[in-house]
Design an enzyme around this catalytic site. Structure first.
Site, PDB file in Angstrom:
ATOM      1  N   HIS A 191       0.839  -1.200   0.000  1.00 51.43           N
ATOM      2  CA  HIS A 191       0.000   0.000   0.000  1.00 51.43           C
ATOM      3  C   HIS A 191       0.877   1.253   0.000  1.00 51.43           C
ATOM      4  O   HIS A 191       2.025   1.228   0.483  1.00 51.43           O
ATOM      5  CB  HIS A 191      -0.908   0.022   1.235  1.00 51.43           C
ATOM      6  N   GLU A 240       0.391   3.759   1.883  1.00 52.63           N
ATOM      7  CA  GLU A 240       0.588   4.102   3.290  1.00 52.63           C
ATOM      8  C   GLU A 240       1.738   3.301   3.904  1.00 52.63           C
ATOM      9  O   GLU A 240       2.539   3.827   4.695  1.00 52.63           O
ATOM     10  CB  GLU A 240      -0.701   3.838   4.081  1.00 52.63           C
TER      11      GLU A 240
END
Length: 336
Positions: A264, A266
């Site tokens: 991801h 993030e």
């Protein structure tokens, strides 16, 4: 704020300028010799003279429809208070507006064929006193090396904000302009939230995941401490080069996630930042948050990072048919 409006014939440039004048107290400005249809504008001899006046009175709001050459546009874009608004509309609707304007002024209207031909050349502007769509100096206008000349459609590609004026009544156009919030000061200088969200969009362009582009920014005390985008881990073949079989096999979203090799955005941002750079007070801006899974949410929570959701001012609205046709019963209702 100084708004410059550009667009083809009868697209609604002066109508939008009138709305800014009446609803938001803008002062109309024009270069001497140009048509300022229905506007009681202040006249200036040169673009530099106009810009000098606006600069000295920067606390006020101004609007002009005289953005017809690259030289004029580049002169105004030097200043941080300038916003270029492009307006366009379907050719048939613009022709109906032309007929209505000619009727108002008592002039002989052009034929549809002539209107289409002259519009297609991109070299014409309406001149109210004669009601003719006159051709500019062709030799000069076709010279691409002449900095002072550019097609109106080329100028429109440089716009900060675009209005597609398909509306058949003033009321619907005004409602659309209100929804766009044209005079939002963030269009000139973005807030911190808008600034960081735009950076997350930029980071997403580096994504190599075949499923979706996602970018994020990790911020602490208004400073960027890390960026991230989704894709395969460092050292592996990029997802868009066949690095992740799941993504390249078009597996439905949410399925077989345990076989996905992509990280991801993030997670990549957290890996880049490291434990010592994050913690309480850190904020994550992500351009796609609705797809975050439980594991990623737990990682952010454990790291003491808050998720900030913010929508920057839009550059355009998606219209439905009823948005521009509502209340129209005959062609006489079409705005000018």
């Amino acid at each position: 704020m100084f708004i410059g409006i550009t667009g083809p014939i009868c697209s609604g440039k002066h109508t939008i300028a009138e709305w800014l004048v009446s609803m938001h107290g803008f002062t109309p400005l024009t270069l001497r010799g140009n048509d300022n249809y229905r506007l009681d504008a202040l006249h200036f001899e040169t673009p530099d003279g106009l810009l000098e006046y606006v600069t000295k009175n920067w606390i006020d709001n101004f609007v002009t429809c005289d953005i017809d050459t690259l030289y004029v546009l580049e002169t105004y874009r030097k200043r941080p208070f300038f916003l270029l608004l492009a307006v366009d509309g379907p050719l048939t609707i613009r022709y109906q507006r032309c007929l209505a304007r000619c009727q108002e002024l008592g002039h002989q209207p052009p034929t549809l064929e002539r209107f289409v031909i002259e519009n297609d050349k991109r070299l014409f502007e309406i001149v109210a006193p004669t009601n003719e769509f006159v051709q500019s100096d062709q030799d000069r206008a076709l010279n691409s090396d002449d900095f002072s000349v550019s097609s109106v459609y080329n100028l429109m590609t440089m716009a900060d904000l675009t209005v597609v004026n398909s509306f058949l009544s003033l009321q619907l156009l005004y409602a659309h302009l209100h929804a766009l919030n044209i005079t939002n000061s963030e269009r000139l200088r973005p807030s911190w939230d808008t600034y960081f969200m735009h950076l997350s969009d930029l980071a997403a362009l580096r994504s190599n995941c075949m499923k979706r582009r996602v970018g994020c920014i990790l911020v602490k005390e208004f400073r960027v401490i890390a960026t991230g985008y989704n894709g395969t881990a460092r050292g592996l073949k990029n997802c868009n080069q066949g690095g992740c079989e799941r993504c390249n096999d078009a597996v439905p979203c949410g399925k077989e996630l345990d076989t996905c090799l992509c990280l991801h955005a993030e997670e990549n941002a957290l890996l880049e930042a490291g434990r010592e750079r994050v913690g309480q007070g850190s904020i994550l801006y992500c351009n796609t948050t609705y797809g975050m899974d439980d594991l990623t949410s737990k990682l952010l929570k454990e790291a003491g990072i808050k998720l900030r959701q913010h929508s920057p001012p839009t550059k355009r609205l998606v219209l439905q048919k009823n948005d521009y046709m509502s209340g129209i019963t005959n062609i006489g209702d079409i705005m000018m």
